[in-house]
Write an enzyme that holds these catalytic residues in place. Structure first.
Site, PDB file in Angstrom:
ATOM      1  N   SER A   9       1.079  38.535  24.066  1.00  0.00           N
ATOM      2  CA  SER A   9       1.479  38.109  22.723  1.00  0.00           C
ATOM      3  C   SER A   9       2.835  37.426  22.815  1.00  0.00           C
ATOM      4  O   SER A   9       3.824  38.042  23.205  1.00  0.00           O
ATOM      5  CB  SER A   9       1.591  39.311  21.790  1.00  0.00           C
ATOM      6  OG  SER A   9       2.409  38.956  20.682  1.00  0.00           O
ATOM      7  N   HIS A  34      -2.058  34.992  23.133  1.00  0.00           N
ATOM      8  CA  HIS A  34      -2.199  35.587  21.806  1.00  0.00           C
ATOM      9  C   HIS A  34      -1.036  35.130  20.923  1.00  0.00           C
ATOM     10  O   HIS A  34       0.132  35.342  21.254  1.00  0.00           O
ATOM     11  CB  HIS A  34      -2.210  37.112  21.951  1.00  0.00           C
ATOM     12  CG  HIS A  34      -2.494  37.850  20.688  1.00  0.00           C
ATOM     13  ND1 HIS A  34      -3.771  38.077  20.217  1.00  0.00           N
ATOM     14  CD2 HIS A  34      -1.666  38.438  19.789  1.00  0.00           C
ATOM     15  CE1 HIS A  34      -3.716  38.773  19.089  1.00  0.00           C
ATOM     16  NE2 HIS A  34      -2.438  39.000  18.802  1.00  0.00           N
ATOM     17  N   ASP A  36       0.663  35.370  17.279  1.00  0.00           N
ATOM     18  CA  ASP A  36       0.740  36.183  16.061  1.00  0.00           C
ATOM     19  C   ASP A  36       1.335  35.378  14.915  1.00  0.00           C
ATOM     20  O   ASP A  36       2.511  35.022  14.941  1.00  0.00           O
ATOM     21  CB  ASP A  36       1.600  37.427  16.335  1.00  0.00           C
ATOM     22  CG  ASP A  36       0.875  38.438  17.203  1.00  0.00           C
ATOM     23  OD1 ASP A  36      -0.268  38.799  16.851  1.00  0.00           O
ATOM     24  OD2 ASP A  36       1.431  38.856  18.227  1.00  0.00           O
ATOM     25  N   MET A  38       2.367  35.376  11.092  1.00  0.00           N
ATOM     26  CA  MET A  38       2.716  36.341  10.029  1.00  0.00           C
ATOM     27  C   MET A  38       3.336  35.608   8.849  1.00  0.00           C
ATOM     28  O   MET A  38       4.085  34.643   9.043  1.00  0.00           O
ATOM     29  CB  MET A  38       3.714  37.356  10.584  1.00  0.00           C
ATOM     30  CG  MET A  38       3.208  38.089  11.814  1.00  0.00           C
ATOM     31  SD  MET A  38       4.360  39.370  12.326  1.00  0.00           S
ATOM     32  CE  MET A  38       3.504  40.002  13.769  1.00  0.00           C
ATOM     33  N   HIS A  67      -4.078  35.066  15.920  1.00  0.00           N
ATOM     34  CA  HIS A  67      -4.234  36.265  15.086  1.00  0.00           C
ATOM     35  C   HIS A  67      -3.523  36.012  13.765  1.00  0.00           C
ATOM     36  O   HIS A  67      -2.295  36.040  13.700  1.00  0.00           O
ATOM     37  CB  HIS A  67      -3.619  37.451  15.865  1.00  0.00           C
ATOM     38  CG  HIS A  67      -3.635  38.743  15.137  1.00  0.00           C
ATOM     39  ND1 HIS A  67      -2.911  39.840  15.575  1.00  0.00           N
ATOM     40  CD2 HIS A  67      -4.291  39.153  14.016  1.00  0.00           C
ATOM     41  CE1 HIS A  67      -3.115  40.858  14.751  1.00  0.00           C
ATOM     42  NE2 HIS A  67      -3.940  40.464  13.802  1.00  0.00           N
ATOM     43  N   MET A  69      -2.222  37.016  10.453  1.00  0.00           N
ATOM     44  CA  MET A  69      -1.821  38.131   9.594  1.00  0.00           C
ATOM     45  C   MET A  69      -1.254  37.511   8.328  1.00  0.00           C
ATOM     46  O   MET A  69      -0.048  37.614   8.037  1.00  0.00           O
ATOM     47  CB  MET A  69      -0.795  39.016  10.334  1.00  0.00           C
ATOM     48  CG  MET A  69      -1.446  39.845  11.428  1.00  0.00           C
ATOM     49  SD  MET A  69      -0.256  40.457  12.628  1.00  0.00           S
ATOM     50  CE  MET A  69      -0.159  39.027  13.713  1.00  0.00           C
ATOM     51  N   MET A 138      -6.568  46.782  15.689  1.00  0.00           N
ATOM     52  CA  MET A 138      -5.111  46.969  15.707  1.00  0.00           C
ATOM     53  C   MET A 138      -4.805  48.417  16.051  1.00  0.00           C
ATOM     54  O   MET A 138      -5.291  49.339  15.390  1.00  0.00           O
ATOM     55  CB  MET A 138      -4.505  46.649  14.325  1.00  0.00           C
ATOM     56  CG  MET A 138      -4.462  45.178  13.958  1.00  0.00           C
ATOM     57  SD  MET A 138      -3.701  44.102  15.190  1.00  0.00           S
ATOM     58  CE  MET A 138      -2.062  44.819  15.342  1.00  0.00           C
ATOM     59  N   ASP A 174      -4.954  45.527  20.177  1.00  0.00           N
ATOM     60  CA  ASP A 174      -3.650  44.899  19.987  1.00  0.00           C
ATOM     61  C   ASP A 174      -2.624  45.903  19.469  1.00  0.00           C
ATOM     62  O   ASP A 174      -2.776  46.426  18.370  1.00  0.00           O
ATOM     63  CB  ASP A 174      -3.825  43.745  18.980  1.00  0.00           C
ATOM     64  CG  ASP A 174      -2.561  42.934  18.744  1.00  0.00           C
ATOM     65  OD1 ASP A 174      -1.549  43.176  19.418  1.00  0.00           O
ATOM     66  OD2 ASP A 174      -2.610  42.040  17.870  1.00  0.00           O
ATOM     67  N   GLY A 176       1.010  48.088  21.315  1.00  0.00           N
ATOM     68  CA  GLY A 176       1.458  49.245  22.084  1.00  0.00           C
ATOM     69  C   GLY A 176       0.744  49.445  23.407  1.00  0.00           C
ATOM     70  O   GLY A 176       0.756  50.548  23.954  1.00  0.00           O
TER      71      GLY A 176
HETATM   72  C1  DX5 Z   1       1.625  43.141  15.949  1.00  0.00           C
HETATM   73  C2  DX5 Z   1       1.025  42.009  16.725  1.00  0.00           C
HETATM   74  C3  DX5 Z   1       0.890  42.283  18.163  1.00  0.00           C
HETATM   75  C4  DX5 Z   1       2.182  42.591  18.858  1.00  0.00           C
HETATM   76  C5  DX5 Z   1       1.912  43.310  20.141  1.00  0.00           C
HETATM   77  O1  DX5 Z   1       1.583  42.835  14.601  1.00  0.00           O
HETATM   78  O2  DX5 Z   1      -0.243  41.674  16.222  1.00  0.00           O
HETATM   79  O3  DX5 Z   1       0.199  41.232  18.810  1.00  0.00           O
HETATM   80  O4  DX5 Z   1       2.939  41.458  19.115  1.00  0.00           O
HETATM   81  O5  DX5 Z   1       3.137  43.645  20.720  1.00  0.00           O
HETATM   82  P1  DX5 Z   1       3.333  44.919  21.644  1.00  0.00           P
HETATM   83  O6  DX5 Z   1       2.417  44.714  22.827  1.00  0.00           O
HETATM   84  O7  DX5 Z   1       4.753  44.878  22.000  1.00  0.00           O
HETATM   85  O8  DX5 Z   1       2.928  46.103  20.829  1.00  0.00           O
HETATM   86 ZN    ZN Z   2      -1.572  40.269  17.393  1.00  0.00          ZN
END
Ligand code: DX5
Ligand code: ZN
Length: 217
Positions: A9, A34, A36, A38, A67, A69, A138, A174, A176
């Protein structure tokens, strides 16, 4: 079982050097990139949009796994497709007309993904499971990188794996994901793992991606 795919990501990358960062994870052997997106409304954070994705597109041939969001996503699907997304994933909790969004994504010639927040039950997939190419489970509440994996998501990953059965749908997880927990996530049925902080924590992405692959094997 095929080797798990690793999707770094870029949320945890150096945004001032995104082109170089993408080229570096590509060279380090990632499978997807990936991205993200937002909107500061669906999630409490604001990131990047289509112009940045088209700029990134010039730095890699790897699939861009976008992705979304954002709520609504419907008005913007065409822009993300035109920007160069290969997989467009929308959240079941956003928009009203999920099935329509999936049809639009496919009509744009892209792979259609559906993402579930941690509190959303797997059963929501039932009516649309034959219309998707990817499920994104998630394993943190979306919005930020660097959060801890929610342990109860292991059971949900297994449940989604069972629902997918023999269908040609990828199961992506996705949030942690670390070398310490990737084996249990893959064992539960993940085909693709997203990793932000675990990949970008050092400068040697061969090493960080390699550590994830080694721990998964
Ligand atoms: C969270 C994102 C993830 C995030 C993952 O909203 O969708 O893709 O960046 O990051 P880590 O791997 O650090 O949890
Ligand atoms: Zn993501």
């Amino acid at each position: 079982m095929p080797e798990v795919k690793i999707a770094p990501s870029i949320l945890s990358a150096d945004f001032a050097r995104l082109g170089e960062e993408i080229a570096a994870i590509d060279a380090a052997g990632c499978d997807y990139i990936h991205v993200d997106v937002m909107d500061g409304h669906f999630v409490p954070n604001l990131t990047i949009g289509p112009p940045v994705i088209s700029a990134l597109r010039r730095h890699t041939d790897k699939p861009l796994d976008v992705h979304l969001m954002i709520d609504p996503a419907a008005p913007y699907l065409g822009e993300y497709a035109a920007a160069g997304a290969d997989i467009i994933t929308v959240h079941v909790e956003a928009d009203t007309h999920l099935h329509r969004n999936l049809e639009v994504i496919k009509g744009l010639g892209k792979k259609a993904g559906v993402s579930l927040n941690p509190s959303t039950p797997a059963q929501v997939l039932e009516p649309i499971i034959d219309d998707i190419d990817l499920v994104l489970v998630m394993s943190v509440n979306p919005g930020y990188g660097g959060q801890s994996f929610i342990p109860s998501m292991i059971a949900k990953i297994r449940q989604v794996r069972d629902m997918i059965g023999s269908r040609n749908i990828e199961l992506e997880v996705d949030g942690g994901v670390k070398p310490e927990n990737i084996a249990s996530i893959v064992d539960a049925g993940a085909d693709v793992v997203v990793a932000g902080s675990a990949v970008f924590k050092g400068n040697d992405y061969n090493a960080t991606i390699g550590a994830l692959r080694a721990a998964a094997a």
